[in-house]
Design a protein around this motif. Structure first.
Motif, PDB file in Angstrom:
ATOM      1  N   LYS A   7      33.126  52.964  36.395  1.00  8.27           N
ATOM      2  CA  LYS A   7      33.883  54.081  37.145  1.00  8.27           C
ATOM      3  C   LYS A   7      35.479  53.982  37.766  1.00  8.27           C
ATOM      4  N   LEU A   8      35.847  53.576  37.708  1.00 10.77           N
ATOM      5  CA  LEU A   8      37.218  52.999  38.088  1.00 10.77           C
ATOM      6  C   LEU A   8      37.846  53.517  37.013  1.00 10.77           C
ATOM      7  N   GLU A   9      37.770  53.353  35.853  1.00  9.05           N
ATOM      8  CA  GLU A   9      38.655  53.383  34.644  1.00  9.05           C
ATOM      9  C   GLU A   9      37.923  55.123  34.359  1.00  9.05           C
ATOM     10  N   SER A  10      37.631  55.611  34.743  1.00 10.82           N
ATOM     11  CA  SER A  10      37.296  57.187  34.746  1.00 10.82           C
ATOM     12  C   SER A  10      37.276  58.048  35.164  1.00 10.82           C
ATOM     13  N   VAL A  11      37.250  57.963  36.748  1.00  8.51           N
ATOM     14  CA  VAL A  11      37.173  58.619  38.390  1.00  8.51           C
ATOM     15  C   VAL A  11      38.018  58.144  38.990  1.00  8.51           C
ATOM     16  N   PRO A  12      39.323  58.670  39.299  1.00  2.58           N
ATOM     17  CA  PRO A  12      40.577  59.108  40.274  1.00  2.58           C
ATOM     18  C   PRO A  12      39.711  58.797  41.458  1.00  2.58           C
ATOM     19  N   PHE A  13      40.517  58.267  42.381  1.00  4.86           N
ATOM     20  CA  PHE A  13      40.018  58.145  43.965  1.00  4.86           C
ATOM     21  C   PHE A  13      41.052  59.768  44.477  1.00  4.86           C
ATOM     22  N   GLN A  14      40.392  60.787  45.473  1.00  5.95           N
ATOM     23  CA  GLN A  14      40.631  61.450  45.876  1.00  5.95           C
ATOM     24  C   GLN A  14      41.223  61.578  47.427  1.00  5.95           C
ATOM     25  N   PHE A  15      42.614  61.558  47.792  1.00  6.87           N
ATOM     26  CA  PHE A  15      42.562  61.638  49.125  1.00  6.87           C
ATOM     27  C   PHE A  15      43.553  62.699  49.371  1.00  6.87           C
ATOM     28  N   ASP A  16      43.145  63.548  50.790  1.00  5.74           N
ATOM     29  CA  ASP A  16      44.208  64.815  50.503  1.00  5.74           C
ATOM     30  C   ASP A  16      44.857  65.205  49.721  1.00  5.74           C
ATOM     31  N   GLY A  17      44.052  65.562  48.355  1.00  7.91           N
ATOM     32  CA  GLY A  17      45.131  66.139  47.632  1.00  7.91           C
ATOM     33  C   GLY A  17      45.566  65.345  46.535  1.00  7.91           C
ATOM     34  N   ARG A  18      45.630  64.539  46.692  1.00  8.09           N
ATOM     35  CA  ARG A  18      46.166  63.525  46.245  1.00  8.09           C
ATOM     36  C   ARG A  18      45.445  62.523  45.256  1.00  8.09           C
ATOM     37  N   SER A  19      45.487  62.338  43.738  1.00  9.56           N
ATOM     38  CA  SER A  19      44.275  62.183  43.284  1.00  9.56           C
ATOM     39  C   SER A  19      45.100  60.240  42.301  1.00  9.56           C
ATOM     40  N   ILE A  20      44.699  59.238  42.929  1.00  9.50           N
ATOM     41  CA  ILE A  20      44.794  58.090  42.586  1.00  9.50           C
ATOM     42  C   ILE A  20      44.679  57.324  41.694  1.00  9.50           C
ATOM     43  N   GLN A  21      44.461  57.189  40.407  1.00 10.24           N
ATOM     44  CA  GLN A  21      44.073  56.201  39.179  1.00 10.24           C
ATOM     45  C   GLN A  21      44.489  54.687  39.792  1.00 10.24           C
ATOM     46  N   VAL A  22      43.126  54.100  40.027  1.00 16.37           N
ATOM     47  CA  VAL A  22      43.917  52.727  39.405  1.00 16.37           C
ATOM     48  C   VAL A  22      43.709  51.861  38.865  1.00 16.37           C
ATOM     49  N   ALA A  23      44.533  50.908  38.419  1.00 18.28           N
ATOM     50  CA  ALA A  23      43.738  50.118  37.253  1.00 18.28           C
ATOM     51  C   ALA A  23      43.739  48.150  38.146  1.00 18.28           C
ATOM     52  N   VAL A  24      42.393  47.970  37.377  1.00 17.65           N
ATOM     53  CA  VAL A  24      42.251  46.542  37.662  1.00 17.65           C
ATOM     54  C   VAL A  24      41.657  45.515  36.914  1.00 17.65           C
ATOM     55  N   LEU A  25      42.338  43.965  37.281  1.00 13.77           N
ATOM     56  CA  LEU A  25      42.614  42.964  36.658  1.00 13.77           C
ATOM     57  C   LEU A  25      41.155  42.348  36.939  1.00 13.77           C
ATOM     58  N   ALA A  26      40.261  42.054  35.842  1.00 15.24           N
ATOM     59  CA  ALA A  26      39.050  41.475  36.023  1.00 15.24           C
ATOM     60  C   ALA A  26      39.391  40.261  36.460  1.00 15.24           C
ATOM     61  N   THR A  27      38.517  39.107  36.895  1.00 17.52           N
ATOM     62  CA  THR A  27      38.444  37.916  36.589  1.00 17.52           C
ATOM     63  C   THR A  27      37.001  37.366  36.596  1.00 17.52           C
ATOM     64  N   LEU A  28      36.191  36.894  36.163  1.00 15.83           N
ATOM     65  CA  LEU A  28      34.820  36.297  35.755  1.00 15.83           C
ATOM     66  C   LEU A  28      34.554  34.936  36.041  1.00 15.83           C
ATOM     67  N   VAL A  29      34.521  34.090  36.937  1.00 16.46           N
ATOM     68  CA  VAL A  29      33.991  32.346  37.020  1.00 16.46           C
ATOM     69  C   VAL A  29      33.323  32.234  37.454  1.00 16.46           C
ATOM     70  N   TYR A  30      33.235  30.996  36.581  1.00 17.21           N
ATOM     71  CA  TYR A  30      31.120  30.354  35.917  1.00 17.21           C
ATOM     72  C   TYR A  30      32.526  28.889  36.288  1.00 17.21           C
ATOM     73  N   GLN A  31      31.201  27.978  37.564  1.00 18.04           N
ATOM     74  CA  GLN A  31      31.209  27.027  37.566  1.00 18.04           C
ATOM     75  C   GLN A  31      30.059  26.081  37.716  1.00 18.04           C
ATOM     76  N   GLY A  32      30.236  25.367  37.774  1.00 18.59           N
ATOM     77  CA  GLY A  32      29.422  23.808  37.565  1.00 18.59           C
ATOM     78  C   GLY A  32      28.958  23.558  38.978  1.00 18.59           C
ATOM     79  N   LEU A  33      27.983  22.281  38.671  1.00 18.26           N
ATOM     80  CA  LEU A  33      28.105  22.717  40.388  1.00 18.26           C
ATOM     81  C   LEU A  33      29.292  21.282  40.652  1.00 18.26           C
ATOM     82  N   VAL A  34      29.147  21.835  42.068  1.00 19.27           N
ATOM     83  CA  VAL A  34      30.326  21.344  42.984  1.00 19.27           C
ATOM     84  C   VAL A  34      29.701  21.410  44.371  1.00 19.27           C
ATOM     85  N   ASP A  35      30.126  19.959  44.491  1.00 20.78           N
ATOM     86  CA  ASP A  35      29.600  20.482  46.202  1.00 20.78           C
ATOM     87  C   ASP A  35      30.524  20.044  47.644  1.00 20.78           C
TER      88      ASP A  35
END
Length: 962
Positions: free
Chosen positions: A617-645
């Motif tokens: 959705k972020l890639e296809s639809v930009p945000f609209q503010f007061d007539g401005r169209s802002i397309q944001v790019a994001v960096l996604a990080t997926l973190v899988y942690q084992g047992l932590v105490d």
């Protein structure tokens, strides 16, 4: 009714008068029975006698008589603690009237005796002696009508004295009767007082009464000693040795009990300057007990008398000072008791030394003991009366406070109550009735029910404990009312206060929300996420999955659109993230442009699908503010942690993963998603723990130095050139990168510590293996900008190089990112000083920044090392080729040597050789190896395990030369 009658009787005004009458009657009877007022005392004729010590006589009894006849007469014999026997002789030929039939010998310390009566024919015959009244020996003259004299041998123990007198049979019997009456009365009175005191001590559990009881018993034994009938106790006759022990123990008991009575009667002096004096007297009491048990009688008396004098003076001064300061009646009565005892002692001295008996007839040992005991009892009674009066005052104050509390209890705005230990309500005020009781008088709320209150009573383990609880109560339409319950308990009851505090609770909840949530977006902040993680751990390890997003180039968005639009963008971004991910986890805003979602357990698959939909959705639809169209790019990080105490490890793993993602995105511009599996997360966590250890100046295990050779292109078999690099040796012996450690030191400000470690270990290695490294010409060491900004590091480095001055010519300090140096003038001064010691200077990563060329001229570098990111593309990029050409020309014009980094193939080697580069460094030549491999090394090419490659490099260099 009975209590009222008893109370009224106690308060009648004639009660003290009757008490004084009874006391006076008791004293009168005591004086009569103790013969103080008796003027018709038995008549006695004192006899003078001669005496000699056993050591002063010789021969038979007749010789002893002849010697004693020549000695002067005396009325009293005093032994002065001498224990040798004495010979006594008195002449009866001229002084023996017919009416005297009994001769009496008076002494308290007589232990052995023998007497011989001299007849008119000059013979001596032994006569029997009878013991009367304990201290009196008597001899009867019922034999010949004309005795000439009497010879006796006596042995004494202690401060003995001896008097001899004659009495008629009637007077003798009368004297015995008076003595027995005195003894019986005195024993009866004191034993009765001891019994009453013992009962009082048992009933009141008072150590003061116990001390007084022992003091009375000791006084009785001392009177018996004075009167001469202490030879028996409780009807049992005592032999000589037990009698001496009993006397010493009686004196010790009197001393100790007196000290303890003073200690209890005048408790206030424990907090004043006399505390040390009483402590000393108590210690003296312990010493006297040991002496009474194990020392001879004479030794005991020699120590007891001065100790008693000092103790009596100290006690008298303490009591007098207390009286003068506080006018205390207890001190008055106790002073009276001490004065009576002192008067009795003076009377004894006057009678014994000066034969003045006028005071002794009123203040003999018996009467003094009774009077002193009575006055001490009066002091104790006054002490107890005073204590009772203070207790009554305290009780009255408590009663008044209780009455005031009851008034407050009734008018208090809060609901108050008391209940039994079983939870049954006892008392409650109007507010409690109006708010929490129904018409039947039963509590309406669950936490006020008897079982709940009983459990609260048991929860407060001991009286005086209190507890405060906030209790939510759900009412109609899902609303929650908050009540505060404060309870405290005593032995039998629970006291509680209930208050309704919705407004305060709402403010507290609002503050808690603000503390755990981001004000702009409404998402959880870092603290809120930590609380959620803490609750999930709940004292056991757990696994975590995080989906993180980082809005790229957000600072540029702020510059382009302003803060207001940027805030709207963040709010809209969070709204979209919430719409997709709220059902799958907890959303938190960690930094200004970073969000993280902690995924629910066993929901990773559905959560990842929703996350992908969000990214699409972020890639296809930009945000609209007061007539401005802002397309944001994001960096996604997926973190899988084992047992932590623990929470810290979870947060560290997430943040390090996001930081590593940014680094990968910089290296690979197309990276939009980075996944960290459990093993990668665990590795990052180990690095994080290493970073935390740096705060304690602790480097990771296995940290070592490795040297990477630098090959000279014009003379590859010439002197050796290398760079010292940090490595971590694994358990398998493999050298691993220490890049994470360097990055951690840069983030934590520990670069100076790390650089100092590298320099000191390098110089130590050079000093230890100087002969084996004679082929080594230059060894480069990296110095970070953070270290150059540390004045202490610069001073320590200079000092270290001066210590190893003989190896300074082999050192080359590589400086990188000179633009980060704060005080360039100080660094220039440092460079001049180390250059004067023979150290070379190199500029590392040259060409990577915009200002390298100016610094090359300002710092007068000896070596310029071309950045590897330029060198590696020299065969494929005309721009890189042009930059390298320019750097080589500049270096040669400035008189510097030039080193090309990251040379990894033969094509690059030939190209830099053709451009005039002096040295190359890279994996083509050799990776970093252990320092020990440079020992006794002749050529750099010998480090290559593949000699074919070494020949290829050699051929390539020779072909370029040709």
């Amino acid at each position: 009714m009975h209590a009222a009658v008893a109370d009224s009787f106690q308060k009648t005004p004639w009660t003290p008068f009757l008490s004084l009458v009874l006391l006076g009657f008791f004293l009168l009877v005591s004086f009569v029975n103790l013969s103080v007022l008796d003027q018709n005392r038995p008549h006695e004729l004192p006899l003078g006698f001669a005496s000699l010590n056993q050591n002063e006589v010789q021969g038979s009894l007749f010789n002893v008589v002849e010697q004693l006849k020549n000695e002067p007469r005396r009325n009293v014999l005093r032994t002065h603690l001498q224990e040798t026997p004495y010979w006594i002789y008195t002449d009866l030929s001229q002084t023996m009237p017919l009416q005297y039939e009994q001769m009496v010998f008076r002494s308290r310390h007589l232990v052995q005796s023998s007497c011989w009566l001299g007849d008119s024919d000059g013979s001596l015959r032994e006569i029997p002696l009878e013991t009367n009244q304990g201290r009196v020996l008597s001899a009867s003259f019922s034999g010949p009508a004309n005795p000439q004299g009497i010879l006796c041998q006596f042995q004494f123990v202690g401060p003995a004295s001896l008097e001899i007198g004659l009495q008629s049979r009637a007077d003798f019997n009368k004297a015995i009767l008076i003595a027995e009456r005195r003894q019986s009365f005195l024993e009866g009175v004191l034993y009765l007082m001891i019994g009453m005191v013992a009962v009082a001590a048992f009933m009141t559990r008072s150590t003061l009464f116990v001390c007084y009881g022992f003091w009375l018993f000791a006084s009785l034994r001392l009177v018996a000693l004075s009167e001469g009938w202490d030879h028996s106790i409780f009807g049992f006759e005592l032999l000589a040795e037990p009698l001496m022990r009993a006397r010493m123990l009686a004196l010790t008991m009197y001393f100790t009990s007196t000290v303890l009575i003073v200690w209890h009667l005048f408790e206030n002096i424990r907090r004043e300057s006399w505390l040390g004096v009483l402590r000393t007297l108590q210690f003296a009491s312990a010493v006297l007990i040991l002496l009474a048990l194990f020392s001879p009688y004479r030794t005991f008396l020699e120590l007891f008398w001065p100790m008693s004098l000092v103790a009596a003076s100290a006690v008298a001064w303490v009591v007098t000072q207390n009286f003068l300061e506080k006018r205390d009646r207890v001190a008055i009565y106790y002073l009276a008791a001490m004065m009576i005892s002192l008067t009795g002692a003076v009377a004894e001295v006057l009678s014994a030394w000066f034969d003045q008996r006028f005071l002794l007839q009123y203040f003999n040992s018996a009467s003094v003991t009774v009077l002193a005991s009575v006055m001490t009892a009066v002091a104790l009674a006054e002490f107890l009366r005073k204590a009772q009066w203070q207790q009554q005052l305290a009780a009255q104050e408590i009663k008044q406070a209780h009455e005031r509390l009851e008034n407050v209890f009734d008018i208090a705005p809060s609901a108050m109550f008391t209940c039994t230990r079983h939870g049954q309500l006892l008392n409650f005020n109007k507010q409690f009735t109006d708010l929490f009781l129904n018409r039947e008088g039963k509590p309406t709320l669950d936490f006020l029910q008897p079982p709940r209150l009983a459990s609260l009573f048991n929860l407060l383990e001991s009286p005086g404990k209190s507890s405060r609880r906030e209790l939510p109560v759900v009412v109609g339409e899902g609303q929650t009312r908050w009540y505060e319950l404060v309870v405290s308990r005593d032995h039998r009851e629970l006291v509680g206060v209930v208050a309704y505090f919705r407004a305060r609770k709402d403010r507290e909840l609002a503050l808690q929300y603000q503390a755990t949530h981001d004000e702009l977006t409404g998402a959880m902040n870092r603290r809120g996420l930590q609380n959620v993680i803490h609750n999930k751990l709940n004292k056991r390890a757990a696994s975590f999955t995080f989906f993180c997003v980082d809005i790229q180039q957000f600072s540029r968005l702020i510059s382009a659109y302003g803060l207001a639009v940027s805030d709207q963008l963040l709010q809209a971004f969070h709204t979209e993230l919430y719409r997709h991910m709220n059902a799958h986890g907890e959303i938190a805003r960690l930094h200004i442009d970073q969000f993280a979602v902690m995924i629910h357990h066993n929901d990773s698959v559905q959560a990842e699908e929703a996350f992908n939909a969000f990214l699409k959705k972020l890639e296809s639809v930009p945000f609209q503010f007061d007539g401005r169209s802002i397309q944001v790019a994001v960096l996604a990080t997926l973190v899988y942690q084992g047992l932590v105490d623990n929470v810290l490890d979870v947060m560290e793993a997430v943040e390090m993963s996001m930081r590593e993602s940014k680094s990968k995105a910089k290296r690979h511009s197309q990276a939009e998603r980075v996944v960290f599996e459990q093993n990668q997360t665990r590795s990052l966590l180990d690095q994080s723990r290493t970073i935390r250890r740096l705060d304690d100046q602790k480097l990771p295990a296995g940290l070592t130095l490795a040297w990477q050779p630098i090959l000279a292109l014009n003379q590859h078999d010439g002197p050796l050139y290398a760079e010292a690099l940090l490595r971590i040796k694994g358990e398998n012996g493999k050298l691993n990168s220490a890049g994470f450690l360097i990055e951690a030191c840069e983030r934590g400000g520990h670069t100076a510590f790390l650089d100092n470690w590298v320099l000191s270990h390098t110089l130590d290695f050079l000093a230890e293996h100087a002969r084996q490294l004679d082929r080594l010409s230059v060894l480069s060491i990296n110095v970070s900008p953070g270290s150059l900004n540390d004045e202490i590091f610069l001073q320590d480095t200079l000092a270290l190089i001066r210590v190893h001055k003989q190896h300074a010519s082999k050192l080359c300090l590589e400086i990188t990112e000179v633009g980060s140096v704060i005080n360039l003038q100080a660094v220039q001064s440092f460079i001049e000083q180390v250059r004067s010691l023979g150290v070379r200077i190199a500029l590392d990563d040259f060409g990577a920044g915009y200002s390298n060329f100016r610094y090359a001229m300002d710092l007068h570098a000896d070596v310029i090392k071309i950045d590897g990111s330029i060198v590696k593309n020299i065969c494929h990029s005309t721009e890189s080729h042009a930059v390298v050409t320019a750097i080589v020309g500049l270096a040669h014009d400035l008189g510097c040597k030039c080193v090309a980094e990251w040379v990894e193939d033969l094509h690059t080697l030939r190209e830099v050789k053709e451009l005039g580069v002096d040295y190359v460094q890279g994996y083509l030549v050799s990776p970093a190896v252990e320092c020990e491999r440079f020992l006794n090394l002749n050529s750099t090419l010998e480090l290559m395990p593949d000699q074919d490659r070494a020949r290829m490099i050699q051929d390539a260099l020779e072909s370029v030369s040709c």
